[in-house]
Design a protein around this motif. Structure first.
Motif, PDB file in Angstrom:
ATOM      1  N   ALA A  35       0.809  -1.220   0.000  1.00 35.83           N
ATOM      2  CA  ALA A  35       0.000   0.000   0.000  1.00 35.83           C
ATOM      3  C   ALA A  35       0.845   1.274   0.000  1.00 35.83           C
ATOM      4  N   ASP A  36       2.147   1.125   0.247  1.00 34.27           N
ATOM      5  CA  ASP A  36       3.019   2.295   0.403  1.00 34.27           C
ATOM      6  C   ASP A  36       3.584   2.727  -0.942  1.00 34.27           C
ATOM      7  N   HIS A  37       2.728   3.297  -1.789  1.00 35.68           N
ATOM      8  CA  HIS A  37       3.166   3.702  -3.126  1.00 35.68           C
ATOM      9  C   HIS A  37       4.083   4.919  -3.109  1.00 35.68           C
ATOM     10  N   ARG A  38       4.071   5.677  -2.011  1.00 38.26           N
ATOM     11  CA  ARG A  38       4.887   6.894  -1.931  1.00 38.26           C
ATOM     12  C   ARG A  38       6.200   6.691  -1.181  1.00 38.26           C
ATOM     13  N   TYR A  81      13.457   5.508  -3.914  1.00 43.71           N
ATOM     14  CA  TYR A  81      11.999   5.488  -3.798  1.00 43.71           C
ATOM     15  C   TYR A  81      11.412   6.878  -3.557  1.00 43.71           C
ATOM     16  N   ASP A  82      12.239   7.904  -3.499  1.00 45.57           N
ATOM     17  CA  ASP A  82      11.716   9.249  -3.250  1.00 45.57           C
ATOM     18  C   ASP A  82      10.763   9.686  -4.349  1.00 45.57           C
ATOM     19  N   GLU A  83      11.038   9.273  -5.565  1.00 43.52           N
ATOM     20  CA  GLU A  83      10.150   9.594  -6.676  1.00 43.52           C
ATOM     21  C   GLU A  83       9.790   8.296  -7.382  1.00 43.52           C
ATOM     22  N   SER A  84       8.645   7.754  -6.988  1.00 42.40           N
ATOM     23  CA  SER A  84       8.181   6.507  -7.592  1.00 42.40           C
ATOM     24  C   SER A  84       6.999   6.794  -8.487  1.00 42.40           C
ATOM     25  N   ASP A  85       6.928   6.072  -9.601  1.00 44.75           N
ATOM     26  CA  ASP A  85       5.829   6.219 -10.555  1.00 44.75           C
ATOM     27  C   ASP A  85       5.675   7.663 -11.016  1.00 44.75           C
ATOM     28  N   GLY A  86       6.779   8.392 -11.070  1.00 49.66           N
ATOM     29  CA  GLY A  86       6.720   9.756 -11.558  1.00 49.66           C
ATOM     30  C   GLY A  86       6.144  10.760 -10.592  1.00 49.66           C
ATOM     31  N   GLN A  87       5.889  10.332  -9.334  1.00 51.76           N
ATOM     32  CA  GLN A  87       5.300  11.241  -8.369  1.00 51.76           C
ATOM     33  C   GLN A  87       6.366  12.170  -7.796  1.00 51.76           C
ATOM     34  N   VAL A  88       5.936  13.401  -7.488  1.00 50.86           N
ATOM     35  CA  VAL A  88       6.839  14.356  -6.869  1.00 50.86           C
ATOM     36  C   VAL A  88       6.984  14.022  -5.387  1.00 50.86           C
ATOM     37  N   THR A 119       6.745  13.948  -1.576  1.00 54.73           N
ATOM     38  CA  THR A 119       5.774  14.467  -0.634  1.00 54.73           C
ATOM     39  C   THR A 119       6.500  15.297   0.406  1.00 54.73           C
ATOM     40  N   ALA A 120       6.086  16.546   0.593  1.00 54.57           N
ATOM     41  CA  ALA A 120       6.834  17.462   1.460  1.00 54.57           C
ATOM     42  C   ALA A 120       6.879  16.995   2.901  1.00 54.57           C
ATOM     43  N   SER A 121       5.836  16.292   3.367  1.00 59.73           N
ATOM     44  CA  SER A 121       5.808  15.824   4.749  1.00 59.73           C
ATOM     45  C   SER A 121       6.421  14.449   4.926  1.00 59.73           C
ATOM     46  N   ALA A 122       6.973  13.859   3.869  1.00 59.15           N
ATOM     47  CA  ALA A 122       7.586  12.541   3.984  1.00 59.15           C
ATOM     48  C   ALA A 122       8.755  12.585   4.965  1.00 59.15           C
ATOM     49  N   PRO A 123       8.886  11.577   5.841  1.00 59.40           N
ATOM     50  CA  PRO A 123       9.950  11.591   6.865  1.00 59.40           C
ATOM     51  C   PRO A 123      11.346  11.773   6.289  1.00 59.40           C
ATOM     52  N   GLY A 124      11.663  11.062   5.175  1.00 57.94           N
ATOM     53  CA  GLY A 124      12.996  11.175   4.614  1.00 57.94           C
ATOM     54  C   GLY A 124      13.326  12.563   4.120  1.00 57.94           C
ATOM     55  N   VAL A 125      12.324  13.267   3.599  1.00 57.62           N
ATOM     56  CA  VAL A 125      12.548  14.618   3.085  1.00 57.62           C
ATOM     57  C   VAL A 125      12.969  15.559   4.199  1.00 57.62           C
ATOM     58  N   LEU A 126      12.277  15.488   5.342  1.00 57.83           N
ATOM     59  CA  LEU A 126      12.613  16.385   6.452  1.00 57.83           C
ATOM     60  C   LEU A 126      14.071  16.214   6.871  1.00 57.83           C
ATOM     61  N   TRP A 127      14.497  14.970   7.122  1.00 58.35           N
ATOM     62  CA  TRP A 127      15.858  14.760   7.626  1.00 58.35           C
ATOM     63  C   TRP A 127      16.910  15.062   6.573  1.00 58.35           C
ATOM     64  N   ALA A 128      16.583  14.856   5.302  1.00 60.26           N
ATOM     65  CA  ALA A 128      17.545  15.176   4.238  1.00 60.26           C
ATOM     66  C   ALA A 128      17.803  16.669   4.149  1.00 60.26           C
ATOM     67  N   LEU A 129      16.790  17.475   4.438  1.00 57.05           N
ATOM     68  CA  LEU A 129      16.959  18.925   4.397  1.00 57.05           C
ATOM     69  C   LEU A 129      17.475  19.479   5.730  1.00 57.05           C
ATOM     70  N   LEU A 130      16.973  18.944   6.834  1.00 54.57           N
ATOM     71  CA  LEU A 130      17.301  19.504   8.145  1.00 54.57           C
ATOM     72  C   LEU A 130      18.742  19.243   8.559  1.00 54.57           C
ATOM     73  N   TYR A 135       1.350   5.242   9.221  1.00 57.36           N
ATOM     74  CA  TYR A 135       0.463   4.090   9.412  1.00 57.36           C
ATOM     75  C   TYR A 135      -1.000   4.481   9.249  1.00 57.36           C
ATOM     76  N   LEU A 136      -1.369   5.647   9.757  1.00 55.68           N
ATOM     77  CA  LEU A 136      -2.754   6.098   9.605  1.00 55.68           C
ATOM     78  C   LEU A 136      -3.081   6.315   8.135  1.00 55.68           C
ATOM     79  N   ALA A 137      -2.139   6.873   7.390  1.00 56.91           N
ATOM     80  CA  ALA A 137      -2.367   7.105   5.959  1.00 56.91           C
ATOM     81  C   ALA A 137      -2.516   5.784   5.202  1.00 56.91           C
ATOM     82  N   LEU A 138      -1.645   4.829   5.469  1.00 52.08           N
ATOM     83  CA  LEU A 138      -1.685   3.567   4.738  1.00 52.08           C
ATOM     84  C   LEU A 138      -2.922   2.743   5.091  1.00 52.08           C
ATOM     85  N   ALA A 139      -3.253   2.692   6.395  1.00 59.62           N
ATOM     86  CA  ALA A 139      -4.385   1.864   6.817  1.00 59.62           C
ATOM     87  C   ALA A 139      -5.737   2.475   6.482  1.00 59.62           C
TER      88      ALA A 139
END
Length: 377
Positions: free
Chosen positions: A16-19, A166-173, A175-186, A370-374
């Motif tokens: 279910a985790d397409h992003r 996996y940061d950009e899967s299926d051509g998707q941009v 997600t700004a709130s994705a956990p990996g994005v925050l730590w990569a920038l911070l 988990y809330l998003a996926l479920a």
């Protein structure tokens, strides 16, 4: 509706985790280490600033840049010179956003640009304007993007963003709130402000942050069943509720605001957030109204077969560390229980300010994912 059976089926969660959200949360520690290495290779560790900057201006799109500015301002302490430059524009698209420098910005100020995209013309224009004003420019963004050339032209420092396949899967941009994005920038921004003396985040402290994130991933990963997984438990508790997030402690404030933003963007769950003790007055009427758990908005005998569950409030109490002395937590618990409102609590293990803050962010990130996926978001 939340599919609770999905929470304890790792293969189904992965499917279910397409992003790539769950992988981003699980690999946050590795992302911090990679980002710290890239910052060092870019020359951050060799910087020798001539004193502290008068102001630190932070620009970037989305929730990750907003959260980074919030966290850095908090960590810099009272009288923090950190200011976020909010974008303007007719749409949130990369090509439509614009940023403006304050009229007073000049040679004693530092501009930090943080973006998971790097194609925004507005940020390239901002870097050029900062160069003309004499500001020092530092950017964290994906390599080989238009922003790279703009920062080079402004004689600034460019730090490649730590990305994953996996940061950009299926051509998707991203997600700004994705956990990996925050730590990569911070992470690079922490290293830069450590060199300026505005806060303390040496390489050893960043390694401890990565270790703490790894421990959270072990406790909250998809293979850990719900009853012993605090993030899955919180996600199940928040299903079909209005999360009322109360924070206590300096660092818990930005963690709570990050949690509210992640819930909205990842799962479509609205949330309200406030800091204790003021939260008790700000949300007292909310807990007494139709969102209270004991409230029944209609006739008991009505047909509920085709109805969606009634939305009720649930308090989430975030505390940034074990706190001695004055605390509003007992009063918060009493207020919630007196209004028949359930309460969930998260408190990190002891440690440095960066470590406890990282643990709170990681646990709430896992819960939001988990809330998003479920819920099929």
């Amino acid at each position: 509706m939340l599919d609770e059976s999905l929470l304890d089926t790792p293969d189904a969660l992965s499917g279910a985790d397409h992003r790539g959200l769950l992988r981003g949360a699980a690999e946050a520690g590795a992302r911090v280490r990679t980002a710290a290495r890239l910052a060092a290779e870019a020359g951050v560790s060799d910087l020798k600033p001539d004193g502290r900057p008068r102001a630190v201006l932070i620009a970037g799109p989305g929730a990750a840049a907003t959260c980074a500015a919030d966290l850095l301002g908090t960590l810099a302490g009272p009288g923090s010179p950190v200011t976020r430059l909010a974008p303007t524009g007719v749409a949130p698209a990369a090509g439509a956003l614009r940023w403006e420098l304050p009229g007073w910005a000049g040679s004693v100020d530092l501009l930090l640009i943080a973006t998971p995209d790097g194609t925004e013309p507005g940020l390239s224009l901002l870097a050029e304007a900062a160069y003309r004003r004499g500001c020092t420019v530092v950017a964290v963004a994906p390599a080989r993007t238009p922003l790279t050339e703009a920062v080079d032209g402004a004689h600034g420092l460019f730090v490649p963003m730590a990305t994953a396949p996996y940061d950009e899967s299926d051509g998707q941009v991203l997600t700004a709130s994705a956990p990996g994005v925050l730590w990569a920038l911070l992470t690079p921004l922490l290293a830069i402000l450590d060199r300026t003396g505005l806060l303390t985040a040496p390489p050893a402290a960043l390694e401890k942050v990565a270790d703490r994130l790894d421990r959270v991933a072990e406790r909250c990963g998809p293979a850990i069943v719900t009853y012993s997984n605090p993030a899955k438990t919180l996600a199940a508790e928040l299903a079909d509720t209005l999360p009322v997030i109360w924070t206590e402690g300096t660092s818990a404030g930005p963690a709570g605001r990050r949690f509210a933003a992640a819930l909205a963007e990842l799962s479509g769950t609205p949330a309200v957030v406030a800091e204790l003790p003021e939260a008790l007055a700000a949300h007292s009427a909310l807990l007494a109204g139709r969102l209270a758990a004991g409230a029944d908005p209609d006739d008991f005998f009505r047909d509920r077969v085709e109805e969606r569950p009634v939305l009720h409030a649930r308090v989430v109490l975030l505390r940034d560390r074990p706190i001695g002395g004055l605390t509003a937590a007992p009063t918060a618990r009493d207020l919630a229980l007196s209004r028949d409102t359930p309460i969930s609590e998260l408190e990190p293990e002891s440690g440095g300010e960066l470590e406890t803050l990282a643990e709170l962010i990681a646990m709430t990130d896992f819960a939001a994912v988990y809330l998003a996926l479920a819920s099929g978001a």
